[in-house]
Each structure stands twice: as structure tokens, then as C-alpha cells.
Design an enzyme around this catalytic site. Structure first.
Site, PDB file in Angstrom:
ATOM      1  N   LYS A  56       0.836  -1.215   0.000  1.00 44.92           N
ATOM      2  CA  LYS A  56       0.000   0.000   0.000  1.00 44.92           C
ATOM      3  C   LYS A  56       0.860   1.249   0.000  1.00 44.92           C
ATOM      4  CE  LYS A  56      -2.695  -2.807  -0.378  1.00 44.92           C
ATOM      5  NZ  LYS A  56      -2.502  -4.244  -0.360  1.00 44.92           N
ATOM      6  N   VAL A 275       0.613 -16.292  -8.465  1.00 46.28           N
ATOM      7  CA  VAL A 275      -0.435 -17.272  -8.792  1.00 46.28           C
ATOM      8  C   VAL A 275      -1.077 -17.854  -7.535  1.00 46.28           C
ATOM      9  CG1 VAL A 275       0.555 -17.882 -11.042  1.00 46.28           C
ATOM     10  CG2 VAL A 275       1.285 -19.116  -8.998  1.00 46.28           C
ATOM     11  N   GLY A 276      -1.007 -17.138  -6.429  1.00 41.72           N
ATOM     12  CA  GLY A 276      -1.627 -17.605  -5.194  1.00 41.72           C
ATOM     13  C   GLY A 276      -0.592 -17.988  -4.146  1.00 41.72           C
ATOM     14  N   ALA A 325      -5.580 -10.409   5.994  1.00 45.56           N
ATOM     15  CA  ALA A 325      -5.076 -10.046   7.319  1.00 45.56           C
ATOM     16  C   ALA A 325      -6.213  -9.834   8.313  1.00 45.56           C
ATOM     17  CB  ALA A 325      -4.225  -8.785   7.211  1.00 45.56           C
ATOM     18  N   HIS A 449     -23.700  15.165   2.486  1.00 44.17           N
ATOM     19  CA  HIS A 449     -23.576  15.589   1.095  1.00 44.17           C
ATOM     20  C   HIS A 449     -22.566  16.731   1.009  1.00 44.17           C
ATOM     21  CE1 HIS A 449     -24.664  16.511  -3.017  1.00 44.17           C
ATOM     22  NE2 HIS A 449     -24.681  17.785  -2.674  1.00 44.17           N
TER      23      HIS A 449
HETATM   24  P1  FAD Z   1       1.653 -14.380   8.167  1.00 40.26           P
HETATM   25  O1  FAD Z   1       1.356 -12.965   8.114  1.00 40.26           O
HETATM   26  O2  FAD Z   1       2.187 -15.083   7.022  1.00 40.26           O
HETATM   27  O3  FAD Z   1       2.507 -14.644   9.473  1.00 40.26           O
HETATM   28  C1  FAD Z   1       3.026 -15.881   9.808  1.00 40.26           C
HETATM   29  C2  FAD Z   1       4.305 -15.664  10.620  1.00 40.26           C
HETATM   30  O4  FAD Z   1       4.734 -16.906  11.145  1.00 40.26           O
HETATM   31  C3  FAD Z   1       5.452 -15.128   9.783  1.00 40.26           C
HETATM   32  O5  FAD Z   1       5.998 -13.993  10.399  1.00 40.26           O
HETATM   33  C4  FAD Z   1       6.469 -16.284   9.758  1.00 40.26           C
HETATM   34  O6  FAD Z   1       7.798 -15.820   9.735  1.00 40.26           O
HETATM   35  C5  FAD Z   1       6.155 -16.994  11.055  1.00 40.26           C
HETATM   36  N1  FAD Z   1       6.500 -18.425  11.089  1.00 40.26           N
HETATM   37  C6  FAD Z   1       6.261 -19.348  10.118  1.00 40.26           C
HETATM   38  N2  FAD Z   1       6.646 -20.573  10.541  1.00 40.26           N
HETATM   39  C7  FAD Z   1       7.125 -20.413  11.801  1.00 40.26           C
HETATM   40  C8  FAD Z   1       7.651 -21.309  12.779  1.00 40.26           C
HETATM   41  N3  FAD Z   1       7.723 -22.639  12.559  1.00 40.26           N
HETATM   42  N4  FAD Z   1       8.054 -20.802  13.970  1.00 40.26           N
HETATM   43  C9  FAD Z   1       7.961 -19.471  14.238  1.00 40.26           C
HETATM   44  N5  FAD Z   1       7.465 -18.586  13.346  1.00 40.26           N
HETATM   45  C10 FAD Z   1       7.049 -19.065  12.155  1.00 40.26           C
HETATM   46  N6  FAD Z   1      -4.303  -8.971   3.247  1.00 40.26           N
HETATM   47  C11 FAD Z   1      -5.218  -8.006   3.503  1.00 40.26           C
HETATM   48  O7  FAD Z   1      -6.167  -8.231   4.267  1.00 40.26           O
HETATM   49  N7  FAD Z   1      -5.102  -6.771   2.926  1.00 40.26           N
HETATM   50  C12 FAD Z   1      -4.098  -6.459   2.081  1.00 40.26           C
HETATM   51  O8  FAD Z   1      -4.022  -5.339   1.583  1.00 40.26           O
HETATM   52  C13 FAD Z   1      -3.127  -7.460   1.794  1.00 40.26           C
HETATM   53  N8  FAD Z   1      -2.103  -7.201   0.959  1.00 40.26           N
HETATM   54  C14 FAD Z   1      -1.180  -8.166   0.706  1.00 40.26           C
HETATM   55  C15 FAD Z   1      -0.151  -7.895  -0.196  1.00 40.26           C
HETATM   56  C16 FAD Z   1       0.794  -8.856  -0.496  1.00 40.26           C
HETATM   57  C17 FAD Z   1       1.903  -8.539  -1.466  1.00 40.26           C
HETATM   58  C18 FAD Z   1       0.715 -10.132   0.138  1.00 40.26           C
HETATM   59  C19 FAD Z   1       1.745 -11.186  -0.143  1.00 40.26           C
HETATM   60  C20 FAD Z   1      -0.309 -10.426   1.026  1.00 40.26           C
HETATM   61  C21 FAD Z   1      -1.274  -9.448   1.313  1.00 40.26           C
HETATM   62  N9  FAD Z   1      -2.339  -9.704   2.171  1.00 40.26           N
HETATM   63  C22 FAD Z   1      -3.271  -8.731   2.413  1.00 40.26           C
HETATM   64  C23 FAD Z   1      -2.508 -11.011   2.835  1.00 40.26           C
HETATM   65  C24 FAD Z   1      -1.997 -10.944   4.303  1.00 40.26           C
HETATM   66  O9  FAD Z   1      -0.658 -10.523   4.309  1.00 40.26           O
HETATM   67  C25 FAD Z   1      -2.144 -12.298   4.962  1.00 40.26           C
HETATM   68  O10 FAD Z   1      -3.465 -12.768   4.829  1.00 40.26           O
HETATM   69  C26 FAD Z   1      -1.795 -12.223   6.441  1.00 40.26           C
HETATM   70  O11 FAD Z   1      -0.482 -11.764   6.638  1.00 40.26           O
HETATM   71  C27 FAD Z   1      -1.960 -13.600   7.093  1.00 40.26           C
HETATM   72  O12 FAD Z   1      -1.630 -13.518   8.444  1.00 40.26           O
HETATM   73  P2  FAD Z   1      -1.101 -14.803   9.239  1.00 40.26           P
HETATM   74  O13 FAD Z   1      -0.839 -14.347  10.626  1.00 40.26           O
HETATM   75  O14 FAD Z   1      -2.001 -15.934   9.025  1.00 40.26           O
HETATM   76  O15 FAD Z   1       0.266 -15.215   8.524  1.00 40.26           O
HETATM   77  P1  NAD Z   2      -4.905 -14.769  -6.130  1.00 41.65           P
HETATM   78  O1  NAD Z   2      -5.520 -16.056  -5.778  1.00 41.65           O
HETATM   79  O2  NAD Z   2      -5.604 -13.513  -5.786  1.00 41.65           O
HETATM   80  O3  NAD Z   2      -4.640 -14.695  -7.703  1.00 41.65           O
HETATM   81  C1  NAD Z   2      -3.890 -15.650  -8.381  1.00 41.65           C
HETATM   82  C2  NAD Z   2      -4.300 -15.625  -9.830  1.00 41.65           C
HETATM   83  O4  NAD Z   2      -3.380 -16.390 -10.578  1.00 41.65           O
HETATM   84  C3  NAD Z   2      -5.680 -16.218 -10.071  1.00 41.65           C
HETATM   85  O5  NAD Z   2      -6.449 -15.338 -10.855  1.00 41.65           O
HETATM   86  C4  NAD Z   2      -5.392 -17.529 -10.778  1.00 41.65           C
HETATM   87  O6  NAD Z   2      -6.410 -17.895 -11.680  1.00 41.65           O
HETATM   88  C5  NAD Z   2      -4.104 -17.203 -11.500  1.00 41.65           C
HETATM   89  N1  NAD Z   2      -3.256 -18.350 -11.813  1.00 41.65           N
HETATM   90  C6  NAD Z   2      -3.021 -19.454 -11.062  1.00 41.65           C
HETATM   91  N2  NAD Z   2      -2.138 -20.261 -11.693  1.00 41.65           N
HETATM   92  C7  NAD Z   2      -1.801 -19.646 -12.864  1.00 41.65           C
HETATM   93  C8  NAD Z   2      -0.913 -19.968 -13.921  1.00 41.65           C
HETATM   94  N3  NAD Z   2      -0.175 -21.072 -13.899  1.00 41.65           N
HETATM   95  N4  NAD Z   2      -0.828 -19.099 -14.967  1.00 41.65           N
HETATM   96  C9  NAD Z   2      -1.553 -17.950 -14.986  1.00 41.65           C
HETATM   97  N5  NAD Z   2      -2.407 -17.606 -13.999  1.00 41.65           N
HETATM   98  C10 NAD Z   2      -2.521 -18.432 -12.943  1.00 41.65           C
HETATM   99  O7  NAD Z   2      -3.433 -14.830  -5.487  1.00 41.65           O
HETATM  100  P2  NAD Z   2      -2.318 -13.712  -5.366  1.00 41.65           P
HETATM  101  O8  NAD Z   2      -2.633 -12.549  -6.215  1.00 41.65           O
HETATM  102  O9  NAD Z   2      -1.027 -14.429  -5.537  1.00 41.65           O
HETATM  103  O10 NAD Z   2      -2.467 -13.308  -3.850  1.00 41.65           O
HETATM  104  C11 NAD Z   2      -2.262 -14.288  -2.815  1.00 41.65           C
HETATM  105  C12 NAD Z   2      -3.129 -14.018  -1.629  1.00 41.65           C
HETATM  106  O11 NAD Z   2      -2.743 -12.819  -0.982  1.00 41.65           O
HETATM  107  C13 NAD Z   2      -4.585 -13.890  -2.009  1.00 41.65           C
HETATM  108  O12 NAD Z   2      -5.287 -14.921  -1.372  1.00 41.65           O
HETATM  109  C14 NAD Z   2      -5.034 -12.577  -1.474  1.00 41.65           C
HETATM  110  O13 NAD Z   2      -6.176 -12.707  -0.696  1.00 41.65           O
HETATM  111  C15 NAD Z   2      -3.880 -12.070  -0.607  1.00 41.65           C
HETATM  112  N6  NAD Z   2      -3.686 -10.652  -0.946  1.00 41.65           N
HETATM  113  C16 NAD Z   2      -4.663  -9.778  -0.571  1.00 41.65           C
HETATM  114  C17 NAD Z   2      -4.552  -8.448  -0.918  1.00 41.65           C
HETATM  115  C18 NAD Z   2      -5.651  -7.516  -0.536  1.00 41.65           C
HETATM  116  O14 NAD Z   2      -6.454  -7.876   0.310  1.00 41.65           O
HETATM  117  N7  NAD Z   2      -5.723  -6.329  -1.108  1.00 41.65           N
HETATM  118  C19 NAD Z   2      -3.467  -8.001  -1.653  1.00 41.65           C
HETATM  119  C20 NAD Z   2      -2.518  -8.931  -2.049  1.00 41.65           C
HETATM  120  C21 NAD Z   2      -2.627 -10.264  -1.679  1.00 41.65           C
END
Ligand code: FAD
Ligand code: NAD
Length: 472
Positions: A56, A275-276, A325, A449
Site C-alpha cells: 500500500k 499465482v496464489g 489479514a 452531502h
Molecule cells: P503471516 O502474516 O504469514 O505470518 C506468519 C508468521 O509466522 C510469519 O511472520 C512467519 O515468519 C512466522 N513463522 C512461520 N513458521 C514459523 C515457525 N515454525 N516458527 C515461528 N514462526 C514461524 N491482506 C489483507 O487483508 N489486505 C491487504 O491489503 C493485503 N495485501 C497483501 C499484499 C501482499 C503482497 C501479500 C503477499 C499479502 C497481502 N495480504 C493482504 C494477505 C496478508 O498478508 C495475509 O493474509 C496475512 O499476513 C496472514 O496472516 P497470518 O498471521 O495468518 O500469517
Molecule cells: P490470487 O488467488 O488472488 O490470484 C492468483 C491468480 O493467478 C488467479 O487469478 C489464478 O487464476 C491465477 N493463476 C493461477 N495459476 C496460474 C498460472 N499457472 N498461470 C496464470 N495464472 C494463474 O493470489 P495472489 O494474487 O497471488 O495473492 C495471494 C493471496 O494474498 C490472495 O489470497 C489474497 O487474498 C492475498 N492478498 C490480498 C490483498 C488484498 O487484500 N488487497 C493483496 C494482495 C494479496
């Protein structure tokens, strides 16, 4: 050492569970270890370090630059050709991350949560082994254990990460120069958000998506407008195509992409694979711990995040449901409260989603397709931002708000928004939906408004053909 609660993982699910448990008077420790970060402790998990917050930060910086370059003139503001300093933009992002992750450490001290630095492994339902950076092992006993180790990006064999030309989302938040040609695999949330960042900063962006439809979780009337708008923003989204292979060069990479049955070779300076993500359980579960993963690698839990082991819970990206998150944090609170004997639940029917492109895309509840599949009769109201005084004044009038309500009871069942401030408007819809509001309730509520939120008011009125500022 014995605790009431031991949490493994310091991301949004884990750190919130730990703080809440401690606030409720439970002796709590949180174990955190990040392998990708040379084992450095980094509270805040994916979200604060390499996810929500840094993405962000770059979305906001790049949007400001884009606005100055593209839309100030329309407001009569003259600026000489703007430029940007990428290193400074990245430094700002890193400072924000540092502030927030430091904030979590501070909250731990304030709430008396003990932070244990090391890699946690579940030995049995009351015992965790922690391996520190030097490989030294120590055992901790917990009356309750919460697993919160999050997720990792999925790699695809045809385009393996190499840390330089092919990266995941974390790498794409660290580019030291703007790639001239950027390829992105996956037009999901990350593909669209990071594609927007780099496109605004000047990259020529091509996104390759396997599915035939963009954002299939939304209704097609919404996605049609979204696709049109992204095209205007030079996000070249190719749907229904597969990346079959790749060839790395010294400076860039060639992708072999199957588009309309033909293989095309496309050169890029950088490729982001988005891709997820997969649940992260590497070395988390001791063989004899009694917990088994489901076929997709998630830790199976019930509606209250309870695993099959008494007193062992799992939250966040590690378990079923959207990887978000706020969902992880709510689950963290729920688990802590239930451990403390309270009765909290998470309403999984109302988990909001936002994609922070511009305009933003936000939705909650059911789509038309889901309602049809469930045999629920519905009525709908739509209000375009082009009819909103505030959106027009801001020069930001793309998109619309859509409200779906039960045909008989009028209860609002779904809201979808594409537009300026969609994330904030959605939240108002969500609060109403939590209280089972009808579209009439939204219609009878006074909205300030001029605000862009009035579009929600008008869309709710439109459900019963009572909108004032558009034809019904
Ligand atoms: P994580 O945040 O992955 O935390 C897990 C923690 O556990 C990590 O710090 C890891 O180091 C630690 N860990 C792992 N294994 C071990 C172990 N064995 N021992 C000790 N520690 C360990 N979500 C939103 O809602 N809004 C967004 O705008 C958004 N933007 C995103 C943008 C990107 C680029 C990405 C990649 C994700 C985004 N997400 C967003 C998704 C969000 O980041 C995750 O859903 C969220 O962080 C999940 O929280 P969690 O606590 O389950 O896991
Ligand atoms: P995503 O699931 O949102 O999108 C992955 C996309 O890749 C899908 O549209 C899928 O059809 C496509 N795909 C899968 N395999 C493919 C292939 N081999 N070739 C081409 N396309 C393919 O996953 P992401 O964008 O990687 O994000 C991961 C997770 O992080 C999501 O679950 C999302 O909720 C979370 N996230 C959330 C935010 C937010 O809340 N604003 C921002 C970033 C990430």
C-alpha cells in the site's frame, strides 16, 4: 517453562491472538522465526513486512506520481514534468514497515507478551520445541497452543523464481529500478495491485491469467467496467492463457505463452509470479503430534479454529477461508477469547475483500451468481459514480456501487463497488449488513452531502426503484 497460551507465528493472526490472550489475563508467549529473512525476528508477519503495508505504501506513492503526471492539468494545475526518486520511495516504504513492526514489539512489551525468537514445532497438544538461530533446541509447555504460521507464495515449475529476473511479490516490492518491460503471471489481487504500481511508474506491464474471466468472484457487469478501465491504464491483461516455459538471459527473461492456442515468445526485464499462496507448515508438525493436514496442506479446523487436538487452535492463512489479514486478526481474537472461556464467533459470511488498485475494487456478501445458485430470489440497485457530485468534483467518477437484496425481506445480501474510496464505502455497507439491515434501512439513513458514500445510499434506494439522482 509453562504458559497458558503459546502462539507459533507473529503475523496478524498470531500477534493479535497473543495480545488478546494476554489482555485477558493469560500468560502468553509468541514464537516467531522468519526463514526467508535469515531467521531475523520480524513481528507483523507477511502483512506488515512484505504484504499489505509495503504494497500500500508503494500504491500510494505511485498513485500520487501518476496523479501529478496525468490528472493535475484537468484541475488547472500546471507542473513541469514530474520525476520520481525510486530509492527514496523504497526508503519511505521501509521506514513505515519498521515503524509498524516496531509497534508490534512495543505492544508485546506493553501487554506482557513474551516474544520468543526461534522456529516453533508442535510436539504434542501441550508442548512446543523451539530451535534458535544457532540450532539450539528448547521445549516449552502450553495449556493451549495457537498455530499461526501463515502462507508462502506458490512457485510454478515453468517459471521458477531466481531472485533476480523472476520474483514473487516480496521481490517485486524491492526492485531497485523500474523494469522497462514487466511480465506478471496471475491477474489476481497481487498481479493487479503490483501491476498498477509499476505501470504508474512507467513499466510496460503484461499480465497473463489462466482463467478466462477476470476476477470471477465478482459479477460480470462489474468486471466488464473494471477490464475496460484497466485497459485504459495500460495494464495489458491476457485472459485464458498459460505460460508454458521460460528462458533466462543475462539481463532478462523470455516467456513462452500459449495465447489462443498459439505459443508466443515474449521478452521481459522482470517477471512477477503471483499465482496464489500456500499454507506454510514446513517443519511445523512433529510426526507424532497427532495433527494431520488436509489435501491442500491446510490445518483442518472447525468454525472456531479448533483443530482435532484439544487445546490446539490454528488461525489465518494456515486454515480455510480467504487469505486476508483482517480475517486472520478476527480469528486470533476469537481463539484468545474462547480460550479465556468467552463465546466469540467470526461471521464468515461477511468477510470483506478489497483490491487497492485505482479505482479500488471492494465487495462483501453474495454475488448474483451465488444467489442464483442458492435459489435465493433477489433484487438489485446500481448507482454510477458518474452521477455523484462529489466524485465528479474530484475528477474521479469511474465505476459504480451495486447492492443486492433479498426479494422478499429486502435484507441486503451483497455489495460490490468499483470506484474511488470503495474500501471505505464498503465498510459502511458491511456494518449495516452485520445488523441485518434492509436496503430500505440504508435508504432511510441520512448520508452527508457531498460524499462519494452517497452512491451507496442511492444504490440502496435503487433496489426498490426509489433513487433520486438517476432514472429508476
Ligand atoms: P503471516 O502474516 O504469514 O505470518 C506468519 C508468521 O509466522 C510469519 O511472520 C512467519 O515468519 C512466522 N513463522 C512461520 N513458521 C514459523 C515457525 N515454525 N516458527 C515461528 N514462526 C514461524 N491482506 C489483507 O487483508 N489486505 C491487504 O491489503 C493485503 N495485501 C497483501 C499484499 C501482499 C503482497 C501479500 C503477499 C499479502 C497481502 N495480504 C493482504 C494477505 C496478508 O498478508 C495475509 O493474509 C496475512 O499476513 C496472514 O496472516 P497470518 O498471521 O495468518 O500469517
Ligand atoms: P490470487 O488467488 O488472488 O490470484 C492468483 C491468480 O493467478 C488467479 O487469478 C489464478 O487464476 C491465477 N493463476 C493461477 N495459476 C496460474 C498460472 N499457472 N498461470 C496464470 N495464472 C494463474 O493470489 P495472489 O494474487 O497471488 O495473492 C495471494 C493471496 O494474498 C490472495 O489470497 C489474497 O487474498 C492475498 N492478498 C490480498 C490483498 C488484498 O487484500 N488487497 C493483496 C494482495 C494479496
Amino acid at each position: 517453562m509453562e504458559y497458558d497460551v503459546i502462539v507459533i507465528g507473529g503475523g496478524p493472526g498470531g500477534y493479535v491472538a497473543a495480545i488478546k490472550a494476554s489482555q485477558l489475563g493469560l500468560k502468553t508467549a509468541c514464537i516467531e522465526f522468519d526463514e526467508d529473512n535469515q531467521g531475523k525476528q520480524k513481528l507483523g508477519g507477511t502483512c506488515l513486512n512484505v504484504g499489505c503495508i509495503p504494497s500500500k505504501s508503494l500504491l500510494d506513492s505511485s498513485y500520487k506520481y501518476h496523479q501529478i503526471s496525468e490528472s493535475f492539468d484537468e484541475h488547472g494545475i500546471k507542473v513541469s514534468k514530474p520525476n520520481y526518486d525510486l530509492a527514496k520511495m523504497m526508503e519511505r516504504k521501509n521506514e513505515i514497515v519498521k515503524k509498524l513492526t516496531g509497534g508490534v514489539s512495543h505492544l508485546f512489551s506493553h501487554n506482557k507478551v513474551e516474544a520468543i525468537h526461534g522456529k516453533g514445532k508442535l510436539l504434542n497438544q501441550n508442548e512446543v520445541e523451539v530451535t534458535d538461530l544457532k540450532g539450539k533446541k528448547k521445549k516449552y509447555q502450553g495449556k493451549n497452543i495457537v498455530l499461526a504460521t501463515g502462507s508462502r507464495p506458490i512457485n510454478i515449475p515453468s517459471v521458477p523464481w531466481n531472485g533476480t529476473t523472476v520474483v514473487g511479490s516480496a521481490g517485486a516490492l524491492e526492485f531497485t529500478e523500474t523494469p522497462k518491460k514487466l511480465g506478471i503471471i496471475g491477474a489476481g489481487v497481487i498481479g493487479l495491485e503490483l501491476g498498477s504500481v509499476w505501470s504508474r511508474l512507467g513499466s510496460e506491464v503484461s499480465i497473463f491469467e489462466a482463467e478466462k474471466d477476470l476476477l470471477p468472484m465478482l459479477d460480470t457487469d462489474m468486471t466488464r467496467t473494471i477490464e475496460r478501465e484497466f485497459k485504459k491504464q495500460n495494464l495489458n491483461i491476457h485472459l485464458g492463457c498459460f505460460v508454458k516455459g521460460s528462458k533466462k538471459y543475462r539481463k532478462g527473461i523470455n516467456l513462452e505463452v500459449e495465447i489462443d492456442g498459439k505459443i508466443e515468445k515474449k521478452y521481459f526485464d522482470k517477471v512477477i509470479v503471483a499465482v496464489g499462496r500456500r499454507p506454510f507448515t514446513d517443519n511445523l508438525l512433529d510426526e507424532g503430534c497427532g495433527l494431520t493436514l488436509d489435501e491442500k496442506g491446510f490445518v483442518p479446523v472447525d468454525d472456531y479454529c479448533q483443530t482435532n487436538l484439544d487445546n490446539v487452535y490454528a488461525v489465518g492463512d494456515l486454515v480455510r477461508g480467504p487469505m486476508l489479514a483482517h480475517k486472520a486478526m478476527e480469528e486470533g481474537v476469537m481463539v484468545a477469547e474462547r480460550i479465556a472461556g468467552k463465546k466469540m464467533e467470526v461471521n464468515y459470511d461477511l468477510v470483506p475483500s478489497v483490491i487497492y488498485t485505482h479505482p479500488e475494487i471492494a465487495w462483501v456478501g453474495k454475488t448474483e451468481k451465488q444467489l442464483r445458485d442458492e435459489g435465493i430470489d433477489f433484487k438489485k440497485g446500481n448507482f454510477p459514480f458518474a452521477a455523484s457530485g462529489r466524485a465528479l468534483a474530484a475528477g474521479d467518477a469511474v465505476g459504480s456501487v451495486k447492492v443486492l437484496a433479498d426479494k422478499e425481506t429486502d435484507q441486503v445480501l451483497g455489495v460490490q463497488i468499483f470506484g474511488n474510496s470503495a474500501s471505505e464505502i464498503l465498510q459502511q455497507g458491511l456494518i449495516g449488513m452485520e445488523f441485518s439491515a434492509s436496503s430500505e434501512d440504508f435508504g432511510l439513513t441520512m448520508f452527508s452531502h457531498p460524499t462519494v458514500s452517497e452512491a451507496l445510499h442511492e444504490a440502496a434506494l435503487a433496489v426498490n426503484k426509489q433513487a433520486i439522482h438517476i432514472g429508476n
